[in-house]
Each structure stands twice: as C-alpha cells, then as structure tokens.
Motif scaffolding. Structure first.
Motif, PDB file in Angstrom:
ATOM      1  N   GLY A 136       0.815  -1.240  -0.093  1.00 34.33           N
ATOM      2  CA  GLY A 136       0.146  -0.060   0.012  1.00 34.33           C
ATOM      3  C   GLY A 136       0.802   1.121  -0.034  1.00 34.33           C
ATOM      4  N   TRP A 137       2.151   1.093   0.657  1.00 32.65           N
ATOM      5  CA  TRP A 137       2.828   2.442   0.497  1.00 32.65           C
ATOM      6  C   TRP A 137       3.579   2.612  -1.009  1.00 32.65           C
ATOM      7  CZ3 TRP A 137       7.581   0.647  -1.357  1.00 32.65           C
ATOM      8  CH2 TRP A 137       7.833  -0.731  -0.952  1.00 32.65           C
ATOM      9  N   CYS A 138       3.198   1.691  -1.851  1.00 28.22           N
ATOM     10  CA  CYS A 138       4.074   1.831  -3.190  1.00 28.22           C
ATOM     11  C   CYS A 138       2.995   2.515  -4.196  1.00 28.22           C
ATOM     12  CB  CYS A 138       4.294   0.339  -3.607  1.00 28.22           C
ATOM     13  SG  CYS A 138       5.483   0.394  -5.271  1.00 28.22           S
ATOM     14  N   ARG A 139       3.397   3.592  -4.868  1.00 22.88           N
ATOM     15  CA  ARG A 139       2.687   4.171  -5.681  1.00 22.88           C
ATOM     16  C   ARG A 139       3.179   3.921  -7.349  1.00 22.88           C
ATOM     17  NH1 ARG A 139       0.840   5.397  -2.023  1.00 22.88           N
ATOM     18  NH2 ARG A 139      -0.150   3.847  -2.172  1.00 22.88           N
ATOM     19  N   GLY A 140       4.221   3.437  -7.325  1.00 26.15           N
ATOM     20  CA  GLY A 140       4.785   2.955  -8.543  1.00 26.15           C
ATOM     21  C   GLY A 140       5.667   1.742  -8.632  1.00 26.15           C
ATOM     22  N   TYR A 141       5.539   0.796  -9.491  1.00 28.05           N
ATOM     23  CA  TYR A 141       6.363  -0.552  -9.742  1.00 28.05           C
ATOM     24  C   TYR A 141       6.465  -0.776 -11.097  1.00 28.05           C
ATOM     25  CZ  TYR A 141       1.749  -1.912 -10.577  1.00 28.05           C
ATOM     26  OH  TYR A 141       0.277  -2.025 -11.461  1.00 28.05           O
ATOM     27  N   ARG A 142       7.492  -1.606 -11.127  1.00 25.34           N
ATOM     28  CA  ARG A 142       7.731  -2.284 -12.598  1.00 25.34           C
ATOM     29  C   ARG A 142       7.763  -3.536 -12.378  1.00 25.34           C
ATOM     30  NH1 ARG A 142      11.947   2.113 -12.423  1.00 25.34           N
ATOM     31  NH2 ARG A 142      10.635   2.260 -10.660  1.00 25.34           N
ATOM     32  N   ALA A 185      -0.266  -6.098 -15.594  1.00 24.81           N
ATOM     33  CA  ALA A 185       0.539  -5.070 -15.276  1.00 24.81           C
ATOM     34  C   ALA A 185      -0.368  -4.334 -14.025  1.00 24.81           C
ATOM     35  CB  ALA A 185       1.158  -4.232 -15.967  1.00 24.81           C
ATOM     36  N   LEU A 186      -1.592  -4.436 -14.039  1.00 25.01           N
ATOM     37  CA  LEU A 186      -2.229  -3.672 -13.024  1.00 25.01           C
ATOM     38  C   LEU A 186      -2.528  -4.507 -11.821  1.00 25.01           C
ATOM     39  CD1 LEU A 186      -4.898  -2.233 -15.252  1.00 25.01           C
ATOM     40  CD2 LEU A 186      -2.522  -1.291 -14.696  1.00 25.01           C
ATOM     41  N   THR A 187      -2.943  -3.901 -10.648  1.00 27.82           N
ATOM     42  CA  THR A 187      -2.993  -4.748  -9.241  1.00 27.82           C
ATOM     43  C   THR A 187      -4.725  -4.890  -9.191  1.00 27.82           C
ATOM     44  OG1 THR A 187      -3.300  -2.834  -8.268  1.00 27.82           O
ATOM     45  CG2 THR A 187      -1.154  -3.670  -8.296  1.00 27.82           C
ATOM     46  N   ASP A 191       8.844   1.055  -6.179  1.00 27.45           N
ATOM     47  CA  ASP A 191       9.576   2.360  -5.878  1.00 27.45           C
ATOM     48  C   ASP A 191       9.470   2.463  -4.483  1.00 27.45           C
ATOM     49  OD1 ASP A 191      10.218   3.133  -8.470  1.00 27.45           O
ATOM     50  OD2 ASP A 191       8.367   4.115  -8.792  1.00 27.45           O
ATOM     51  N   MET A 192      10.569   3.058  -3.878  1.00 23.72           N
ATOM     52  CA  MET A 192      10.672   3.129  -2.386  1.00 23.72           C
ATOM     53  C   MET A 192      11.246   4.299  -2.074  1.00 23.72           C
ATOM     54  SD  MET A 192      12.498   0.121  -0.063  1.00 23.72           S
ATOM     55  CE  MET A 192      11.543  -1.173  -0.300  1.00 23.72           C
ATOM     56  N   PRO A 193      10.489   5.444  -2.402  1.00 20.82           N
ATOM     57  CA  PRO A 193      10.921   6.818  -2.033  1.00 20.82           C
ATOM     58  C   PRO A 193      10.673   7.218  -0.558  1.00 20.82           C
ATOM     59  CG  PRO A 193       8.899   6.967  -3.034  1.00 20.82           C
ATOM     60  CD  PRO A 193       9.041   5.510  -2.935  1.00 20.82           C
TER      61      PRO A 193
END
Lengths: 616, 616
Positions: free
Chosen positions: A466-472, A485-487, A509-511
């Motif tokens: 849930g903390w992740c907004r972007g992924y590959r 590719a969608l959750t 992405d782990m900003p």
C-alpha cells in the motif's frame, strides 16, 4: 448456536517450516532470538518462579504460588517460541530443557484435565468464578505451545496434556452445560489450532461456542462489573456477530478477531464476515498508529475514542501489534486481499519489532511514538507477556511470506530466501526463491520452480504494498503488460505457464514518503512522519545532538540523503537532511530506537510552515 | 535615476553553445525544431506577409502593411531561433534565407534608426503615441535576433541595424529627453543582451531607465486608460522597486522581471532584489499552475486574483511559460538557489513544452489543464507569438544546464551530453559529461574533466530537484557522507580536488507522486494530480476509451505500473493503474497531450474518497 454455512473458500497459509529466510534483515534477528531471547526468557521464567509454580502445583516442590495468575502463559509462550526455533535448527540441549518443563506442566495438570497453577495452588474452590482470571487464556497458550512442540519434535506429551485440558473444557462448558465468557481471549484461536493438529471437530466447535457466548451477559467477576470499563473491556458487551467498533483491551480484541477469522473459514457465517470487515475498517481507519501500534491508553491497555492517538502517552502494547499481525494474516487468507498483508508488514517492520532490542535481551511493553527521554527498554516485566510474545512471534514470521491461493500462490512478504508452496488441492509443490535487499531496496528477483508433479499453469500473485505508488514488473526478462501489469486486490496476478527456473523481477519504488494523518487525529495536526518502504522513521536524540525535543520542525519538501549505514544499529538505511532551522538531522527506523544512549525520540515531527501552492 | 550600487556577485550562465545535448529526450525534439518548426514558421511568416511588410517598408515592394502591429517580432523570433540552430549545425541554405530577410529588415529601417514596419507604412506621424503598439517590443526582438545571428555567424549586418535602432531609442528617450513606458516589456532584457554583445554601457543604462520609467504615469494610449485593465495590465501601476504582487499580462510581467533580474546583476540595487523576491514568492506560491503555466485569464492574458487557477479555462499562454523559464534562469544566477532551476525544469518538461506538437508543426497558444475535447493544436495563429517563441526557446535550452559559480560550477538540469564550463575569473575550463535517461530515470552519472590550466580544487553543485525527497550520491565510487551529503539552497556541494575522468553518481528517487493544491486553490479541491520526476501527467481520452470526462476518480493510494513505452508519443513513460471505479487507466505526460485522436484531457483528477487514517 450458529449454524455452519458453506465454508469460505479462502487462501491457505504456508507454514514457516516450509519457508527458509536467508535475509540480511531478518537472519540476524532470528539468530539473536534463538541464541539470546529464548534463553533470557527461560531464565527469567525460572528466576521469577513462573516455572516453579508448575512444580508446586504438581507436588514436585514445596512453596507458594508466586506472581500473577496469568504467569503460566509466559512459560507456554517461551516453549512455543523454542519449538519454532527447533523447527529451523535442532538443539538437543534446548529440547531437553523443554522436555523437563513439559514434565512439570504435565505434573501440574489436575486429574480432570484442569490446568492453571494459580487456582490449583491458591484457590482451588474458586475456579471459573471470575472471567478475568485468565484460566482459559493460560490454557490457550498451553495449546499453542503443545501444538508447536508436537510439530517440531513429534513428541505428544505436551499435546496430550493440552488435549486433556481442552476435553475438560468441553466437558464442563458448552450447549446445555455451563456458560462461560473468558475475559482474555486466546483460547478460541488456540482451539482452532488444536483442531488443525488433531482433526477433532469438537475443538473447533467449542471455539465457536465460546465466541458465541460473548456479549450475552455470561461474563462474571470484578472486571465485568467495573463501571469505568464494563463488559466492553473484554469484548463482552455485544454478541460477536454484532460487533461494529473496536473496543476495550487491545490484545484481547485482536485475539478475538483472530479467532473469529479462524472460525469463519470453516463456518462461513456471513454475519461474522460482516462483523470482521466492519471492525477492521474501524480499527484501521480510525484507531491505528502509523507504526502499526494500537490501543492508546494505559488505563485499559486499549482503545478509547476514534482518532485518539496521542504520541507521548501512546500505550501501543507490543503484544497488541503482534496480535494485529495475527489477525491481519487471517484476514488476508480469508479475503485474498493484499491490504491485510500490508498491515502484517507494518507490524513486522515497526510496531511489533520495536518491542525488542537489537541485542535481543531488552524489551518494550509500551511503544510510544514520542518520548522526552525517559522511556527505555528493560530486561523483564512483572507482567511479561510482551517478551514472551516476541519469543514466539518472530521465529514464526516465515508463515507470513506466502499463501496458497485458489489458482496458485501469493507472495505476501518480501525477504531473501526460498520456500516450497503446496498448491491447493494437493496438485503439487512450487518452489519459489526471492533475492532482495528488502526493506532497504524495493527490487525483488524471484525464481519459480514448479516440481515435477505440479501443474505447469498457475497464478503467482505479487503483493504491491500500500505504500508503493509506482512499480515495474517483468517475467522472464520481458515487461509485463496490459491487465497483468495492473493490481487487483493489492496484487499483480501473473497467470501463465511456469517452467523450472523462470524468473520474475519486481521493482517497487521506495521513495522517502511524507506521511500525514487525517485532521481528526488531533495529536498529529501540523506534524509529519517519514516513511520509506515499509519502515517508519523517527528522530532520535542519539545522532542528533543539536536538536531539542519538539524544538525543531521538518519541511515536507526537505530532501534526504538516503544512506545505508551497515555499521549502525545492526545495519539501517538512514535519512539525512536538515531541519527547517537548518540543523543537520538524521532519521533512523522507529523499530531501532533506544538501542543507543538514552534520549528523546519523535515519530511525528512538527511540520515547518510552507507557502507552496502544491503539496507532494 | 537609480544609483548604481555594488554589483551582485551572482553566478554566470554557461551559453548553450558550450553545451552539447545528446539526449534521448531532447535530441529528437531539437531535430524536429531545426528540421520542421523553423521552416514552418518561416513559411508562415512569408505566407502571412509578415516578411513582406519589411520589403514594403524598405520600398522594395508595393502594397499595404498586413496583419498586426507586432508582427515584425515574429520574424525576429524565428531568425533568433534559426541562428541558435545554426550554432549547433551550420546550414548554408538556412543562412542564405536569413541573410535575405536581414536585407529586408535593414531596408525597412528608417534613416534615424527607427524600425517598426506598422508605423513606417501605416502611421508614420503617430510614432510613440501609444505604449500599446509594441514599437520597442518589436525592437527588443530584433536585438535578440541580431545578437544571436552575430554570435552564430559573426555577421554584423543585423547587429548593426539593431545598434542603430537602439541608439535611436537612446537619442530620443532618457533623462532630460522624452519619457516612455513600453506597453509590452521585452526591450529592457534585449538592451542588456545588446550590452553583453557590444560592451556598450549605454544600452544597459537605457534598460535601467526604461524600467524606472514604469509606474510613474508616463504610459500613454488606449490600453493605459482602459478602466477594466488600467496600468496594471502592463505593469505600469507602480514603480518597479515597489512591486509586491504579480499583476496584469503574464508575458509582459515575466519579461519585466527578467529584465529587472538582468539589470540588478549590474546595479546591485537592493530595492530591485527585494521586489523580485517578493513578486517571485507571490507568483509561485499563489499564482502558478502545477504545469508551470501562469496567467489564468483570457481577458487580460494574465493574472486575476490569488489562487484563481481554473483548469478548463486556464489561459496559460505558452509564451508566459517560456518567459517564466527566462526569469527563473536569471533568478537562479542571481541567488545561486536551486529552487529557481526547479521552475525552469517545470517549464521545460511541462508548461512550455506542451505548446508544441511532437511533429513540430502544431502549436498551443493556450494550455488548459483540462479540456472536454474541443482544444487542439493548430498550425498558426493570427497572433503567433507562441510558435515563434518556441522556435527560439527550445534550441537554446542548453543554456539552462550549467552555471559557473563563485567556487566552481553548478549542474542545474540533467540531460545526457557534455559541456565545457569556463570557471569564474578565467581560471580555466572544466568539461563535464552527463550520462542519464532523465526525465524517465533519476540516475545521473557525471564525469568531470578539468582542463590542464584549471584549478584542481573546486566545487561541483548538483541540484536536488524540489520534487525529490530522497537521493543517493557517490563520488569516485565512494558514498558521499556528512555535510557534503546534505543540500544547501537546493544543491549538493561537492568541494574537492578533481582529476580528469573523476566520476559522480547521483540517484534521485523518482517515484509517482500524488500532488495536492493548497485548499485556497478552489478549482483543485478534492482533486489530485500525478507527477513523476519533473513530469506532470494527465489522463487523456486517447488510450482511455472507458472513461468519461470528469466521470471518474483516482485513489491517492492507487499503485501504478510505471512503463516506458518507446513506441508511444515519441517515447514516454506512462502510468498504468485503475480508477476508483476499477477501470484501467493510463496517464501520459501532460506535454504530450493532443498528439493523438481528439478527446478530453485532465491533469487534476477527482480524488476518490478514502477513509485511511494516514495520507502519503
């Protein structure tokens, strides 16, 4: 008595014995747990006569019961943790010690199966007169320890004790027999576990009956009548199917919901499902600290009113965070939804883990989100549920990593290592390996190896936290496209043919994230917290000599140097930036605080005023 | 007349002629600019008789002036852009065409130096009677073109025309001579540029005098008296040193502030600095679209009231975004603060770039942040300042990449390529190369090569963009630690000895960011925008057939698959997720919208209600 409906087609857990964690983050913690914590807890149980109470009750020694009526449970919990440790690595000396203690426990059991040393020794004529005296709470922990030790060693001795005790409960209580509502839930989830280990349906049904007893005026004793708490303190205010809001003692509430989720998997009762969903939303949306802590108040060790989330006085019992993981693990299996695994993760890396020092021999019972410097880890507590809960929680975390789904498997938590997942329906086993530096890095490389008898086509679900907004995500080196590719419900679903050695590469992405609370959470107004991946950060006085407690502010747009410091606090990624006043500051993971020199700590930091038009 | 104070010790720009951009993002755009846009603009200037007006004024052809009184400026701007293109790559045919047009311009100049074909042809007796008629605005653009063409080719012909014209201005206007406040600023920054090219101080001083003339009642003509606009429309309401708020026509305001920043570098007038800082804050904190667009209203092509940022009716003239980059570039040099370079970046990747199609031959004058589907790029405009502004802005973007600082150099923008930076004080040249896939990836590898005569110790400043919360930096493969790892005024400052071939590795976390506006921005209430790195995203109907305009919402916690699609829109990284209603949706960079089939577009999307306790 509730009717049994169609069982819920939930997911199935993968036992931690099928999961090897070979992870830079977890491996050192598990080693310390095995080499330090369990020894420390056993020694403390000995020193405080928690173990001797069994010998006394069994007539093997002379003396008076010492300590609290729930002290038996600590011994059981350490045994449970020790058994888990043995599953990973045999240890004859530890096993011999458990056997010795098991003998004392066996001796302490009364001929009819009753087992709670306080009553046996101090008040044998007052059994079952006070719901608050933890008789079945102790019993539940015995069951969990017995099942664990049986699974670890194949030895039935403790399991037999547990079964005799459970049979005793079943003989005394139930439809047409005595009523009972146990003040501190635990027995219910334990009985479901005992059903799982023995196949005896009566244990599961007794658990269901005990759940149904609640909220019907069957509770008895001083606590139930205490006007400032009332029956809500022990979730005895409404029938469980009517629960709408989280109330009362936090650990008790979580153990109750955990048992409800266990039971409903078999009963399929839609009223239970609805109650669980309601109370989950109420807990998570209004009564959860960003660390995963729950239960703000010291007075009832539990909940107060919505959005009451004070920081300095936050109670946030370690056991409650652990129990929250228990419950959410079940909810994940029940609903196949990643949002519950998100919370397991939040507890793993924050609220539960903060309860134990890096050295493994110092503990927090209470986990505030701010401290002026007076709050410190200690060796043991008069009521020492938290150390012993950690001793059994941490060695078993492997169980949270995977689940068998209706059509394959789900990866719920990321940690370096590998596992063997038995697919549902006995259709075969899939080995899966993770290579990752999580939680410091969001890249996870997975290797999938279906064993020969496994089907070639199945779905692999990868949780996108849930903390992740972007992924590959790519599979076999090719980018995953389109709907795949969608959750869905928090997972990427890769349904395809898998051949041994197939690879998946997931990059989350782990900003550095600035977290804000809803404005209803008064204590956090005008404040921000920092999170990176699943890890919540804090400002600790150690390493920040220039700062005064609450005497600084952070800008929400402050950039941080993200530095992995292998030499610090067992190896942590720190955030180095500046306060709004220009002072350098270093944030460390919340779980790691109070492992250096004493000083203040803050999770929610005052936010510097910022005139910017846009906030991100 | 203002006194000249101590000059400001600002940074020095690095001309784009010293910067080679060899970048997957910019190179194709610069090619299109050179091969398509400049040709298109020249042809349009021909077809619309903008070029013929010069021939008419010079007596080289017969006919009447056509078009608007400011049309000369379009020709100058295309010439300026063409000159920039020639600096990168010689092109004899293009050069011959410029020479031909330069001849017509020269012919159109009156014997006393006056040059504005509208007045020469239509109203020679009404010169300098109406501040709104863009006489000096035209003149300013001539100067900019002339300087550019001289620098590109060494040919003085156009520069001589420009100097004669400027000398004419200097003869007619100034202390003890005629008063004048030019309605559309531009001449002031151009005169500073002419001073730079010629070393003639009178040009710089004339610019200063023209600035000082404003707000003193010297404006004349219809516009000045228009009650609904008044003198604020052309920033003639208060003396420039008293400016507090951004007002009036957006492009004019930006050109004014640009000139003020240019002039104050030499004058050092603290009242100018204070006015610039005030009006910058007022512009950026209250009157800036997330795309970098400014000037919400079509009525005055400019500003209205604070936080008035409507999306569908947003005017956001392309020229204003370009001018905002001009101004912020100067502010960056003036203050050595990265926050200004952040805004240059915002314009580069959003508000300015959106003005031109990927094909290079379709343009937006107006850049709304939402459209129901009726807003489209066109080939040319009656008032065509925007295409011709793009034609000169884009070929020169290399100038924004670096600056020479008091103690070394600053890297302001990230793009693959290399540059030669002359250090301040003539102490030597440093070559610096960037290897990066920016703006799609936040990793930048830099190689530093001081030339032989350069000092071995100097500071390299690396901008950490305002959108970036977390970064890592290493030099020579070793992590940068301590104070060096923290930012100051938006920069990492690596001050050390540099040897040829030394490397720096900067990684800027580039997550998907949810952007919210301050609540005062009414149009964006309950809405979010998505940004990744410097790129602002939008939802376009193309690629989202299932969605209706404003008929969907996004959850702030929606995870997005971050996919680079090389085949789409010239190669873009898209964000693929789901609306709150569960429909798949794909977001594309705002700058790239309306390059496919017609349809709706939205930057600010309705935010789905979310009960979560924490927002991040």
């Amino acid at each position: 008595m509730t009717k049994v409906q169609q069982p819920v087609r939930g997911w199935r857990g993968v036992p931690f014995s099928s999961v090897r964690i070979d992870d830079a983050f977890w491996r050192p913690r598990l080693e310390v747990l095995k080499n330090v914590t369990i020894d420390v807890c056993l020694r403390k149980c000995e020193e405080t006569n928690r173990i001797r109470n069994f010998a006394l009750a069994g007539g093997l020694a002379e003396g008076r019961f010492e300590g609290m009526y729930y002290n038996d449970s600590d011994v059981y919990k350490v045994l449970e943790g020790a058994a888990y440790a043995l599953m990973t690595e045999r240890d004859p000396a530890l096993e011999a010690e458990i056997d010795r203690i098991a003998g004392l426990i066996e001796a302490a059991q009364e001929p009819d199966g009753y087992l709670s040393t306080y009553y046996t020794l101090e008040a044998p004529d007052r059994k079952w007169t006070d719901m608050e005296k933890h008789e079945m709470y102790n019993g539940g922990h015995l069951i969990e320890a017995a099942v664990a030790y049986y699974q670890a060693t194949g030895k039935r001795r403790l399991l037999d004790v547990a079964c005799r005790m459970a049979d005793h409960y079943d003989a005394v209580f139930g439809p047409g027999k005595r009523h009972w509502a146990e003040g501190h839930e635990e027995i219910e989830l334990a009985l479901v576990k005992l059903f799982g280990a023995t196949g005896e349906e009566r244990y599961w049904k007794l658990a269901l009956w005990l759940l149904e007893e609640r909220g019907r005026g069957h509770g008895v004793g001083a606590i139930w009548d205490k006007p400032e708490w009332g029956p809500a303190y022990c979730q005895d205010d409404v029938p469980v199917r009517d629960i709408r809001e989280v109330k009362g003692h936090a650990v008790r509430a979580m153990y109750l919901y955990t048992a409800m989720a266990d039971v409903v998997l078999a009963s399929g009762d839609p009223a239970y499902l609805a109650a669980l969903d309601r109370v989950w939303a109420h807990t998570v949306e209004r009564n959860l600290y960003v660390t995963g802590g729950i239960g703000p108040s010291v007075h009832n060790e539990g909940f107060t009113h919505d959005y009451d989330l004070p920081n300095e006085s936050a109670y946030c019992e370690t056991c409650a965070a652990i129990a929250m993981a228990f419950w959410n693990h079940r909810m994940n299996l029940l609903h196949g939804d990643g949002k519950y695994a998100d919370l397991v993760e939040r507890e793993l890396f924050n609220g539960a883990l903060s309860g134990i020092s890096l050295s493994g021999d110092r503990f927090f019972y209470v986990n505030p989100l701010a401290s002026k410097g007076e709050h410190h880890r200690v060796e043991w507590f008069h009521t020492s549920c938290c150390p012993t809960n950690l001793a059994r929680f941490l060695p078993a975390i492997g169980q949270y990593l995977y689940a068998a789904t209706e059509d394959g498997l789900a990866v719920n938590q990321y940690a370096n290592g590998e596992a063997a997942v038995e697919l549902v329906g006995g259709t075969g086993t899939v080995r899966i390996a993770q290579s990752t530096a999580y939680p410091w890095d969001g890249r996870v490389a997975l290797t999938v190896t279906p064993e020969q008898e496994a089907p070639s086509e199945f779905a692999i679900r990868l949780r996108v936290p849930g903390w992740c907004r972007g992924y590959r995500v790519s599979a076999q080196g090719e980018r995953v496209d389109g709907a795949e590719a969608l959750t869905a419900k928090g997972y990427l679903v890769l349904k395809r043919r898998w051949a041994p050695g197939d690879t998946i590469e997931l990059t989350l992405d782990m900003p550095v994230e600035v977290v804000r609370a809803r404005p209803e959470a008064e204590a956090d107004r005008g404040r921000i917290a920092l999170q990176r991946g699943p890890v919540v950060y804090c400002v600790e006085q150690a390493g920040n000599a220039g700062l005064r407690y609450d005497g600084f502010a952070l800008g929400a747009h402050e950039p941080f140097a993200v530095q992995h410091r292998a030499e610090l606090l067992g190896g942590v990624t720190v955030l180095q930036g500046r306060t709004a006043e220009g002072e350098p500051c270093e944030l460390v993971p919340y779980y790691a605080w109070d492992n250096r020199e004493a000083g203040f700590m803050q999770v929610w930091v005052r936010e510097a005023e910022d005139a910017r038009l846009y906030r991100f």
